[in-house]
Design a protein around this motif. Sequence first.
Motif, short mmCIF file in Angstrom:
data_model
loop_
_atom_site.label_atom_id
_atom_site.label_comp_id
_atom_site.label_asym_id
_atom_site.label_seq_id
_atom_site.Cartn_x
_atom_site.Cartn_y
_atom_site.Cartn_z
N MET A 1 89.91 -6.98 16.18
CA MET A 1 90.13 -7.92 17.27
C MET A 1 88.81 -8.47 17.79
N LEU A 2 87.81 -7.60 17.92
CA LEU A 2 86.49 -8.04 18.39
C LEU A 2 85.84 -8.99 17.39
N LYS B 1 87.47 -10.96 15.37
CA LYS B 1 88.21 -12.23 15.48
C LYS B 1 87.74 -13.03 16.69
N LYS B 2 87.49 -12.33 17.80
CA LYS B 2 86.96 -13.01 18.99
C LYS B 2 85.60 -13.62 18.72
N SER C 1 89.68 -6.68 25.02
CA SER C 1 90.41 -7.92 24.74
C SER C 1 90.21 -8.97 25.84
#
Length: 248
Positions: free
Chosen positions: A194-195, A197-198, A247
Motif C-alpha cells: 500500500m505504501l 502504491k501511494k 494509509s
Amino acid sequence: MYDFLKESIQLSNFFILFFLLLGITTYKYGLKKWRLFWVVFTLLFLLSSTHFLPAYLISKYEAKTPICHPKHLNLKETYYLHVLGAGFSLDPNLPANSQLELTTLGRLTEAIRIANQIPNYKIITSAYSKYGLESQASVAKRAAILLGIPSQNIEMLTTPSKTAEEVQAFVSKFGTNKKVIVVSDALHLPRALMLYKKAGITAVGAPTNFQIKKGPNYYRGLTFPSYHSISLMNKYLREQLKYWKDSW
C-alpha cells in the motif's frame, strides 16, 4: 522512552490492566453492578487467547498476497528485490547471516530464492543502525554475498528506520519506473505494498515468515487459552493499526 511506550502497547498488557481495574471496581462496588463487564472481559479474553480466531484472522490476512513465482514474471525486465529490514545484532564474532534477526534472514532468503530464478535483478537491502554503527542494510548485504549473491547485484538504503521511510528512500534513489518486488513478512506485506502504491509504484509482493502454516499437524479447532494465541492476536491488531495510520 518512545520505544518503551511503543512496546508497552500489547494486548496482554491491556488484559492485565483491565483485569486489575475491574477487580478493584468490583471489590469496591460489588459484583452485581459489574457482572456485564466481567462477561464482556471473559469473552474478549477467550476469543483472543484461544487459537481459532487469531489463527483465522492472520491466515486470511496473510493470504492477501500470493506467493511470488518467478515463472509469472517478465524475465526480460530487471527486478528490484527490496528486502525490508526487521532487526539485527552487530556481533563481530558472528558471520553476517547470524547477525541478522531470523525475520530479516527469512526475508533475505526469500529474495535470494527469487533472484536465483531470474536473469536480471538487484537486491536492495535497507534499514539503519539506531546506534550510528554499521547499518542493517550493510550487514544484510554482507550476508547476501556470503549466500552467493554477487556484490554488484546489491544496493543499499542505509538511512530508513521504518517501512514508510524504506519506501521513500527507494523512490528517492531509484525513481518510480522500476519493477519492484517487495520482500517481507506475509502479515506485513499488505501495508508495505500500500505504501509503495501511494508512492507511485505498483509493486509485486514476495511474502515470507508466515505466522500460520497449515501442514499435516495443523490443528483448526479450539484450544486452551495461551500466551502464544494472545501474541498472534496482538500481532494482527498492531498491524491493522499501523495499516490504518500509514494509509492516511
